[in-house]
Design an enzyme around this catalytic site. Structure first.
Site, PDB file in Angstrom:
ATOM      1  N   CYS A 242     -57.465  37.937  38.274  1.00 13.66           N
ATOM      2  CA  CYS A 242     -57.809  36.659  38.274  1.00 13.66           C
ATOM      3  C   CYS A 242     -57.091  35.548  37.556  1.00 13.66           C
ATOM      4  CB  CYS A 242     -59.063  36.841  37.089  1.00 13.66           C
ATOM      5  SG  CYS A 242     -60.330  38.108  37.802  1.00 13.66           S
TER       6      CYS A 242
ATOM      7  N   GLY B  56     -57.994  34.198  42.750  1.00 10.39           N
ATOM      8  CA  GLY B  56     -59.463  34.714  42.828  1.00 10.39           C
ATOM      9  C   GLY B  56     -60.234  33.597  43.614  1.00 10.39           C
TER      10      GLY B  56
ATOM     11  N   ASN C 130     -58.189  38.442  32.619  1.00 10.53           N
ATOM     12  CA  ASN C 130     -57.569  38.748  33.829  1.00 10.53           C
ATOM     13  C   ASN C 130     -57.077  40.223  33.482  1.00 10.53           C
ATOM     14  OD1 ASN C 130     -56.169  39.033  36.133  1.00 10.53           O
ATOM     15  ND2 ASN C 130     -54.194  38.025  35.293  1.00 10.53           N
ATOM     16  N   GLY C 131     -57.220  41.217  34.492  1.00 14.67           N
ATOM     17  CA  GLY C 131     -56.866  42.518  34.003  1.00 14.67           C
ATOM     18  C   GLY C 131     -57.951  43.582  34.055  1.00 14.67           C
TER      19      GLY C 131
ATOM     20  N   TYR D   7     -46.580  39.377  45.425  1.00 15.71           N
ATOM     21  CA  TYR D   7     -47.462  38.843  46.009  1.00 15.71           C
ATOM     22  C   TYR D   7     -48.420  37.774  45.284  1.00 15.71           C
ATOM     23  CZ  TYR D   7     -52.119  38.414  48.539  1.00 15.71           C
ATOM     24  OH  TYR D   7     -53.074  38.209  49.198  1.00 15.71           O
TER      25      TYR D   7
END
Length: 502
Positions: A2, A28, A101-102, A257
């Site tokens: 995210c 996201g 995020n995670g 990526y």
């Protein structure tokens, strides 16, 4: 994966937060949300969709306030229901909102603790809501009518003791300030920066430095593993190390990526790291396949372009753009269902026949996860007239689940799981497969910051840096998060949402 952002400024932050989310949209595409604070009042807007679709002009005008946080969601835990769009909110204590995020690896254990011991109710399947309630409980335990900065840092220290896994988060405390913190391993990225104005400094926290760049904030540095950064509503900045056991192991897949090439994470240029990945791949080809017959190197847009260009230069082979990308189709790897990923590949890329016809082509991608996209692209190259199709990956084989916030939960959905490189090559339909060696990938990234001693490489190595991931855990999340299970949950939530709107 995210994207998160938080800003404390001297004027309304709604436009800056919106701009930050559009810059972080690659992290996201499932949902977006912004919450702002005007005095002690919070204004929230969140929903499924891209930032440009969620925030209309009318919604933006309603998001008033000089501080706020934002989030773009990529579903790895829970489902794609709009109920799980972030930021999340709890009214007690003080009015807290969080964007995360995670992924917490002990979320199920924490849910039980929150219900039984802390007497808090969790309303979704999202571990982000768990993280928010853990922080809220620890803040409430201080029994303070008015908070101090020390109180905030004490609560973060307690969060580190209870929560395991990967988390980079921003929390807004109504009327008081914005907090950013990172797990003791620093698995997920977070940076902060400042912008000078006539009224004084303004501060921003974000997943990637590029979000700071486009808004005119100067990067100060990364939030260190276990560290917390708190910005008071008045604009005063505070930092403190809040964890005891720190072991910096950032996720190496960010550099492969996820991150934008123009970002700097943990003092490493993503762009230069990808250049070095291309150099390492070229060296491997020269070492193991010196008599290669490659006529042209063609990247699979967009994230592999940097590595592919450097490969071509090192090999002395032509570099050509062989695929034209439809930029209005989302990133296939982060699409929530396999069927959707399959359908979108042909819509997303179209080959330029002249660059393939009668040639031995080396296609270069950043990684191969499920293999669905790669198989179709190889066939597209053959249909366009390629004589031979070779395939190179800037990353090693993805053989194992990632449990720290990347959608690789089900091992049987990974094309490399349980297969040799020769078997993968046959499965994908390529004439030859060239994978990056893990040691070469680590060297390519670490060269940007030799002080980093290790990375999270779990999806390649099956070594999980938090030390709490075993086969039983992997089997459980595979059952919860494979494509069929996600489809069933999403169908159920769709029916519920339609019933609620009727």
């Amino acid at each position: 994966m995210c994207g998160i952002a938080g800003i404390v400024a001297h004027q309304n932050v709604n436009q800056d937060l919106y701009d930050a989310l559009t810059v972080l949209q690659h992290r996201g595409q499932d949902a977006a949300g912004i919450v702002t604070c005007q005095g002690n009042r919070l204004h929230l807007r969140k929903d499924n969709g891209l930032a440009r679709d969620v925030f209309t002009s009318g919604e933006m005008l309603r998001l008033k306030g000089t501080m706020g946080i934002g989030h773009v969601r990529y579903p790895t835990a829970g489902c794609t229901s709009s109920a799980e769009a972030q930021p999340f909110y709890v009214n007690s204590p003080f009015g807290l909102t969080l964007a995360h995020n995670g992924n917490l690896t002990n979320a199920e254990e924490l849910k039980k603790q929150l219900f039984v011991d802390d007497q808090r109710h969790i309303n979704t399947d999202s571990d982000s809501e768990v993280l928010l309630n853990i922080f809220a409980h620890e803040l409430q335990q201080l029994r303070k009518l008015r908070l101090s900065v020390d109180d905030v840092f004490k609560a973060v220290s307690a969060v580190h003791k209870r929560c395991r896994g990967a988390y980079a988060a921003v929390v807004m405390i109504a009327g008081f300030g914005i907090l950013g913190f990172r797990d003791p391993h620093g698995i997920r990225p977070a940076v902060f920066g400042a912008r000078e104005t006539d009224q004084g400094n303004e501060y921003m926290i974000a997943s990637e430095s590029v979000a700071l760049d486009v808004l005119g904030f100067e990067l100060i540095r990364d939030i260190e593993p276990g560290e917390a950064v708190f910005i008071e509503a008045s604009g005063q900045l505070h930092t403190r190390q809040c964890a005891v056991n720190i072991e910096k192991t950032p996720c190496i897949f960010e550099f492969v990526y996820f991150a934008r090439p123009d970002s700097i994470l943990d003092n490493i240029s993503v762009y230069k790291a990808r250049l070095r990945m291309g150099e390492k791949l070229a060296e491997k080809i020269q070492r193991t396949w010196s008599d290669h017959d490659i006529d042209v190197v063609i990247p699979i847009p967009d994230t592999s372009r940097t590595s592919a260009l450097q490969m071509a230069n090192e090999l002395g082979v032509k570099f050509r753009e062989g695929f034209i990308k439809n930029r209005y189709i989302g990133r296939t790897f982060i699409m929530p269902r396999q069927q959707m990923r399959k359908k979108s590949v042909r819509q997303k890329l179209n080959p330029i026949g002249l660059e393939f016809n009668g040639k031995n082509v080396l296609l270069v991608d950043d990684s191969v996860v499920r293999g669905t996209t790669s198989q179709q692209i190889i066939q597209m190259a053959r249909d366009a007239g390629a004589k031979k199709v070779y395939f190179a990956s800037a990353a090693p084989p993805v053989r194992y689940p990632n449990v720290y916030g990347i959608d690789m939960p089900a091992a049987h959905e990974l094309i490399a799981h349980g297969r040799s490189e020769e078997q993968i090559c046959d499965e994908m339909g390529a004439d030859r497969m060239i994978y990056q060696d893990l040691d070469d990938l680590i060297d390519a990234v670490r060269k940007g910051n030799p002080e980093i001693k290790g990375f999270d490489t779990s999806c390649f190595s099956n070594e999980y840096c938090t030390g709490d991931v075993n086969n039983a855990y992997l089997e459980r999340i595979e059952g919860l998060r494979n494509d069929d299970a996600q489809a069933a949950r999403n169908a159920e939530n769709f029916i519920i949402e339609m019933s609620n709107s009727a």
